[in-house]
Design a protein around this motif. Structure first.
Motif, PDB file in Angstrom:
ATOM      1  N   UNK A   2       0.846  -1.186   0.000  1.00 44.45           N
ATOM      2  CA  UNK A   2       0.000   0.000   0.000  1.00 44.45           C
ATOM      3  C   UNK A   2       0.882   1.235   0.000  1.00 44.45           C
ATOM      4  N   UNK A   3       0.420   2.257  -0.671  1.00 44.11           N
ATOM      5  CA  UNK A   3       1.239   3.459  -0.800  1.00 44.11           C
ATOM      6  C   UNK A   3       1.047   4.427   0.354  1.00 44.11           C
ATOM      7  N   UNK A   4       0.216   4.101   1.336  1.00 38.80           N
ATOM      8  CA  UNK A   4       0.014   5.014   2.458  1.00 38.80           C
ATOM      9  C   UNK A   4       1.221   5.059   3.381  1.00 38.80           C
ATOM     10  N   UNK A   5       2.158   4.138   3.243  1.00 39.57           N
ATOM     11  CA  UNK A   5       3.353   4.132   4.087  1.00 39.57           C
ATOM     12  C   UNK A   5       4.608   4.591   3.352  1.00 39.57           C
ATOM     13  N   UNK A   6       4.492   4.862   2.064  1.00 40.96           N
ATOM     14  CA  UNK A   6       5.652   5.294   1.297  1.00 40.96           C
ATOM     15  C   UNK A   6       5.978   6.756   1.584  1.00 40.96           C
ATOM     16  N   UNK A   7       7.280   7.063   1.607  1.00 43.24           N
ATOM     17  CA  UNK A   7       7.748   8.432   1.836  1.00 43.24           C
ATOM     18  C   UNK A   7       8.453   8.902   0.575  1.00 43.24           C
ATOM     19  N   UNK A   8       8.123  10.090   0.154  1.00 43.04           N
ATOM     20  CA  UNK A   8       8.698  10.668  -1.063  1.00 43.04           C
ATOM     21  C   UNK A   8      10.150  11.081  -0.808  1.00 43.04           C
ATOM     22  N   UNK A   9      11.031  10.723  -1.740  1.00 41.50           N
ATOM     23  CA  UNK A   9      12.435  11.119  -1.629  1.00 41.50           C
ATOM     24  C   UNK A   9      12.634  12.589  -1.994  1.00 41.50           C
ATOM     25  N   UNK A  10      11.663  13.168  -2.687  1.00 43.93           N
ATOM     26  CA  UNK A  10      11.776  14.563  -3.118  1.00 43.93           C
ATOM     27  C   UNK A  10      11.440  15.544  -1.996  1.00 43.93           C
ATOM     28  N   UNK A  11      10.333  15.295  -1.284  1.00 48.11           N
ATOM     29  CA  UNK A  11       9.893  16.257  -0.267  1.00 48.11           C
ATOM     30  C   UNK A  11       9.825  15.664   1.140  1.00 48.11           C
ATOM     31  N   UNK A  12      10.123  14.381   1.294  1.00 46.31           N
ATOM     32  CA  UNK A  12      10.138  13.677   2.578  1.00 46.31           C
ATOM     33  C   UNK A  12       8.775  13.662   3.266  1.00 46.31           C
ATOM     34  N   UNK A  15       3.649   9.826   0.508  1.00 46.62           N
ATOM     35  CA  UNK A  15       3.237   9.903  -0.895  1.00 46.62           C
ATOM     36  C   UNK A  15       1.729  10.101  -1.006  1.00 46.62           C
ATOM     37  N   UNK A  16       0.956   9.496  -0.097  1.00 47.83           N
ATOM     38  CA  UNK A  16      -0.506   9.594  -0.202  1.00 47.83           C
ATOM     39  C   UNK A  16      -1.023  11.009   0.031  1.00 47.83           C
ATOM     40  N   UNK A  17      -0.209  11.903   0.615  1.00 47.92           N
ATOM     41  CA  UNK A  17      -0.635  13.294   0.783  1.00 47.92           C
ATOM     42  C   UNK A  17      -0.478  14.102  -0.505  1.00 47.92           C
ATOM     43  N   UNK A  18       0.436  13.688  -1.380  1.00 47.40           N
ATOM     44  CA  UNK A  18       0.613  14.352  -2.668  1.00 47.40           C
ATOM     45  C   UNK A  18       1.033  15.802  -2.556  1.00 47.40           C
ATOM     46  N   UNK A  19       2.040  16.091  -1.745  1.00 51.12           N
ATOM     47  CA  UNK A  19       2.469  17.480  -1.531  1.00 51.12           C
ATOM     48  C   UNK A  19       3.243  18.066  -2.699  1.00 51.12           C
ATOM     49  N   UNK A  20       3.987  17.237  -3.413  1.00 53.16           N
ATOM     50  CA  UNK A  20       4.777  17.762  -4.530  1.00 53.16           C
ATOM     51  C   UNK A  20       4.390  17.032  -5.820  1.00 53.16           C
ATOM     52  N   UNK A  21       4.832  17.522  -6.972  1.00 55.86           N
ATOM     53  CA  UNK A  21       4.478  16.868  -8.241  1.00 55.86           C
ATOM     54  C   UNK A  21       4.961  15.419  -8.323  1.00 55.86           C
ATOM     55  N   UNK A  22       6.109  15.125  -7.707  1.00 55.98           N
ATOM     56  CA  UNK A  22       6.625  13.757  -7.721  1.00 55.98           C
ATOM     57  C   UNK A  22       5.693  12.837  -6.934  1.00 55.98           C
TER      58      UNK A  22
END
Length: 63
Positions: A2-12, A15-22
């Motif tokens: 599930x992607x609710x536990x993934x952390x974006x390498x771009x904005x930390x 991922x499920x919050x969608x803060x940045x374009x990545x």
């Protein structure tokens, strides 16, 4: 997975919050790849239990 536990390498951020374009692009890609990705583990366990019960009922009726 599930992607609710993934952390974006771009904005930390998650991922499920969608803060940045990545984050938004990866979230969209994960949703399109796997329809089960958005389901939480308890829902998947409940679906598995229903499936096992249905198979057991069919096996009982055929005997």
């Amino acid at each position: 997975m599930t992607y609710d536990r993934l952390v974006c390498a771009n904005c930390a951020a998650p991922v499920n919050e969608g803060r940045c374009p990545v984050c938004r692009a990866n979230r969209e890609r994960l949703q399109q790849e796997n329809f089960l990705a958005g389901m939480n583990p308890m829902t998947l366990i409940a679906l598995l239990a229903v499936l096992i019960a249905a198979v057991a009922l069919l096996a009982h009726q055929t005997v």
